[in-house]
Write an enzyme that holds these catalytic residues in place. Structure first.
Site, PDB file in Angstrom:
ATOM      1  N   GLY A 139      -0.590   0.550  -5.081  1.00 31.47           N
ATOM      2  CA  GLY A 139      -1.914  -0.018  -4.860  1.00 31.47           C
ATOM      3  C   GLY A 139      -2.925   0.522  -5.836  1.00 31.47           C
ATOM      4  O   GLY A 139      -3.109   1.733  -5.920  1.00 31.47           O
ATOM      5  N   ASP A 187      14.095  -9.168 -16.671  1.00 34.49           N
ATOM      6  CA  ASP A 187      12.982  -8.757 -15.809  1.00 34.49           C
ATOM      7  C   ASP A 187      13.517  -8.517 -14.398  1.00 34.49           C
ATOM      8  O   ASP A 187      14.620  -8.953 -14.054  1.00 34.49           O
ATOM      9  CB  ASP A 187      11.888  -9.813 -15.782  1.00 34.49           C
ATOM     10  N   ASP A 188      12.717  -7.804 -13.590  1.00 32.76           N
ATOM     11  CA  ASP A 188      13.164  -7.510 -12.228  1.00 32.76           C
ATOM     12  C   ASP A 188      13.137  -8.750 -11.349  1.00 32.76           C
ATOM     13  O   ASP A 188      13.974  -8.931 -10.473  1.00 32.76           O
ATOM     14  CB  ASP A 188      12.312  -6.395 -11.611  1.00 32.76           C
ATOM     15  N   ASN A 222       0.458   0.525   5.877  1.00 30.00           N
ATOM     16  CA  ASN A 222       1.144  -0.262   4.858  1.00 30.00           C
ATOM     17  C   ASN A 222       1.919  -1.360   5.557  1.00 30.00           C
ATOM     18  O   ASN A 222       2.794  -1.078   6.380  1.00 30.00           O
ATOM     19  CB  ASN A 222       2.098   0.621   4.040  1.00 30.00           C
ATOM     20  N   GLY A 223       1.619  -2.610   5.243  1.00 32.77           N
ATOM     21  CA  GLY A 223       2.302  -3.727   5.872  1.00 32.77           C
ATOM     22  C   GLY A 223       1.347  -4.855   6.180  1.00 32.77           C
ATOM     23  O   GLY A 223       0.258  -4.959   5.606  1.00 32.77           O
ATOM     24  N   CYS A 269       0.842  -1.190   0.000  1.00 39.64           N
ATOM     25  CA  CYS A 269       0.000   0.000   0.000  1.00 39.64           C
ATOM     26  C   CYS A 269       0.881   1.244   0.000  1.00 39.64           C
ATOM     27  O   CYS A 269       2.090   1.177   0.220  1.00 39.64           O
ATOM     28  CB  CYS A 269      -0.908   0.019   1.230  1.00 39.64           C
ATOM     29  N   TYR A 313      11.416  -4.162  -7.045  1.00 41.55           N
ATOM     30  CA  TYR A 313      10.188  -4.082  -7.836  1.00 41.55           C
ATOM     31  C   TYR A 313       9.249  -2.942  -7.478  1.00 41.55           C
ATOM     32  O   TYR A 313       8.799  -2.212  -8.345  1.00 41.55           O
ATOM     33  CB  TYR A 313       9.452  -5.421  -7.719  1.00 41.55           C
ATOM     34  N   THR A 337       9.862  -1.839 -14.653  1.00 38.31           N
ATOM     35  CA  THR A 337      10.805  -1.759 -13.542  1.00 38.31           C
ATOM     36  C   THR A 337      12.166  -2.367 -13.840  1.00 38.31           C
ATOM     37  O   THR A 337      13.125  -2.119 -13.120  1.00 38.31           O
ATOM     38  CB  THR A 337      10.216  -2.428 -12.287  1.00 38.31           C
TER      39      THR A 337
END
Length: 502
Positions: free
Chosen positions: A28, A365-366, A101-102, A2, A257, A303
């Protein structure tokens, strides 16, 4: 994952919160919300959807006040409905709104404690509501009618003792100010910004520094692990360490990422870290295949571009864009249902055939999570005429679920789970697969870091830094995250959406 933001200013903050959330939209895309306070009254708007869709002019006009917080989210384990959109609000004590966030790893235990001991009812499946009620209870125990910063810090200290897992939090306390804090490990990022206006000093906190810069705030510093910051309505900032044994061990996947490349997190440039990932990956290719036959390096947007460009430069190989991205398709590894993800990859990326025809291509790719995207991209490269298709990941194999706020798949859905690199290469159809070594990834991110002895690398090595993650918990989230469970929730969501539209 988030994104959160909070602002205490001298003028209305609604537009600044909106602009900040748009810069955090990558964190998000499921729901968004803003709550503001004006003369001891709160005004809130939240709903499912992107920031630009949730907030219309009529909503913005109602978000009055010089103080407020905002949130963007995608659902974490078990949370897929609009009822979990944040911020959350509880009226006692004072009136508190929270954005988080978490992920709490002891959420079920806390939910039981809140009901039995604290007499508080939790109305959703979100651990953020649990976190809010723990804070509200501790604030009620620590403070009198006139809340002071010391009371807030005492409450956060008590919260740290009860809550385990990852949490970067911003709360708004009606008529008092904003309280922001970070878990004792600093797993999720949180930065403080400052600016001086004609009317005085103003402060903002946000998940990433890029959200501060776009609204005119200068990055002051990061919130330390275990630290709490209180900014009162007059613009005075006070901070205190509230954890007994804090240790900065941030999530390394932010740099791989999630975070924007133009962000600074814990003093580390995300962009520079990704450049170094490209350097280390190139060195591994030179070491393993000094006589490689790669003709061109092609990134998987977006990314991986930074790492891919640096890799091509270090190897002395041409870099080109092989895929064009449709920016209106969401991130695929968090999409519900494998069928939807497979459909989305073809909609999201379209190959430029001239860049593939007759060439040995290295796709970069990441990371590789489920492998769904990688497999389809390799097939698209072959369909476009590539002779050989090599695949490189700027991160090591993802073998374990994330329990700290990134809603990665159940373990058995991870392509790296129970497979070696040769087996993964066979599944995705690559002629050669190159993974970044974990040691090199850590060196790439930590090179300019101060005070970071280790990172949370649990998705790669299964070592969960909070020390409380056992097999029973992993089995619990396995049930919540598997595609079968998601399909059931999707059907329930459709029913709810029909009901809400009536």
């Amino acid at each position: 994952m988030c994104g959160i933001i909070g602002i205490v200013a001298k003028t209305p903050v609604n537009q600044a919160l909106y602009d900040g959330l748009t810069m955090l939209q990558h964190r998000g895309q499921d729901a968004a919300g803003i709550i503001t306070c004006d003369q001891n009254r709160m005004y809130m708007r939240k709903d499912n959807g992107l920031v630009r869709d949730v907030f219309r002019t009529r909503h913005m006009l109602r978000l009055k006040g010089n103080i407020g917080i905002g949130h963007v989210r995608y659902p974490t384990a078990g949370c897929f409905t609009s009822a979990e959109a944040q911020p959350f609000y509880v009226n006692s004590p004072f009136g508190i709104a929270l954005a988080h966030n978490g992920n709490l790893t002891n959420a079920e235990e806390l939910k039981h404690e809140l009901f039995v001991q604290d007499r508080r009812h939790i109305n959703t499946d979100s651990d953020s509501e649990i976190l809010l009620n723990v804070l509200a209870h501790e604030l009620g125990m620590a403070s009198q009618l006139q809340l002071c910063p010391e009371d807030a810090f005492k409450a956060v200290a008590a919260l740290h003792k009860r809550c385990r897992g990852a949490y970067a939090v911003v709360t708004m306390i009606t008529g008092r100010g904003i309280l922001a804090f970070r878990d004792p490990h600093g797993i999720r990022p949180l930065a403080i910004g400052v600016r001086d206006s004609d009317k005085g000093r103003e402060y903002a906190v946000a998940s990433e520094s890029v959200a501060l810069g776009i609204i005119g705030y200068e990055l002051l510093r990061d919130v330390a692990p275990g630290e709490a910051v209180f900014i009162d309505i007059d613009g005075t900032l006070q901070a205190q360490q509230c954890a007994e044994n804090p240790e900065l061990t941030p999530c390394i996947f932010e740099h791989v990422y999630f975070a924007r490349p133009d962000s600074m997190i814990d003093g580390i440039s995300v962009y520079k870290a990704r450049m170094r990932m490209g350097d280390y990956l190139a060195a591994k290719i030179k070491r393993l295949k000094p006589d490689h036959d790669i003709d061109v390096v092609l990134p998987i947007p977006d990314t991986s571009r930074t790492a891919a460009l640096q890799l091509s430069y270090t190897l002395g190989i041409n870099y080109s864009e092989g895929f064009i991205k449709n920016r209106y398709i969401g991130r695929t590894f968090i999409m519900p249902g494998q069928t939807e993800r497979k459909k989305s990859v073809r909609q999201k990326l379209n190959p430029i055939e001239l860049e593939f025809r007759g060439k040995n291509v290295l796709l970069v790719d990441d990371s590789i999570v489920r492998g769904t995207t990688s497999k389809q991209l390799i097939q698209m490269a072959r369909d476009s005429g590539a002779k050989k298709v090599y695949f490189a990941s700027a991160a090591p194999p993802v073998r374990y679920p994330n329990v700290y706020g990134i809603d990665m798949p159940a373990a058995h859905e991870l392509i790296g789970y129970g497979r070696n690199e040769e087996e993964i290469a066979e599944v995705i159809g690559a002629d050669w697969l190159i993974y970044q070594d974990l040691e090199d990834l850590v060196k790439a991110v930590r090179k300019k870091a101060k005070g970071i002895k280790r990172f949370d690398t649990s998705v790669f090595n299964g070592e969960y830094i909070t020390g409380d993650v056992n097999q029973a918990y992993l089995e619990h989230i396995e049930v919540l995250r598997n595609d079968g469970a998601r399909s059931t929730d999707d059907k329930e969501n459709e029913v709810m959406e029909i009901y809400n539209s009536m």
